[in-house]
Design an enzyme around this catalytic site. Structure first.
Site, PDB file in Angstrom:
ATOM      1  CB  ALA A   7     109.780 -21.049  69.761  1.00 35.65           C
ATOM      2  CB  CYS A   8     107.190 -20.805  64.705  1.00 37.70           C
ATOM      3  SG  CYS A   8     107.075 -22.427  63.980  1.00 37.70           S
ATOM      4  CB  SER A   9     102.185 -21.015  65.479  1.00 42.01           C
ATOM      5  OG  SER A   9     102.147 -19.626  65.561  1.00 42.01           O
TER       6      SER A   9
END
Length: 102
Positions: A7-9
């Site tokens: 998960a990232c921005s």
């Protein structure tokens, strides 16, 4: 088959890392499903995953994701910033496997 969620921005900055992790898994002869999503989609995607790794720029989200991860029974951690910066797929894959007890 191991399922590794990143998960990232926005789900974009980890896409190259996903590719490198898949290459490392292939070299090890492992069957893995690795995918990246934005922080908004991570909670709903956790049900399909065996582990969640969070981009270092989102380490502040770890506490928020921990509750959902605990509910679905998966480990989570923040990706090492050095491995992330180097796009070191093998190191990040090894961390995911370690978290899963592999």
């Amino acid at each position: 088959m191991k399922n590794i969620l990143l998960a990232c921005s926005a789900g974009m900055s980890t896409s190259l890392l996903v590719s490198k992790m898949k290459e490392a898994a292939e070299e090890k002869g492992m069957e893995v499903n690795i995918w990246a999503v934005s922080q908004d989609k991570a909670p709903s995607e956790m049900e399909k995953a065996d582990v969640l790794l969070i981009g270092p720029q989102m380490r502040f989200m770890k506490a928020k994701f921990s509750k959902t991860a605990e509910e679905v029974g998966i480990p989570l951690d923040v990706i090492d910033p050095v491995a992330y910066g180097r796009v070191d797929g093998e190191a990040v894959l090894n961390k995911a496997l370690e978290l899963m007890g592999e």
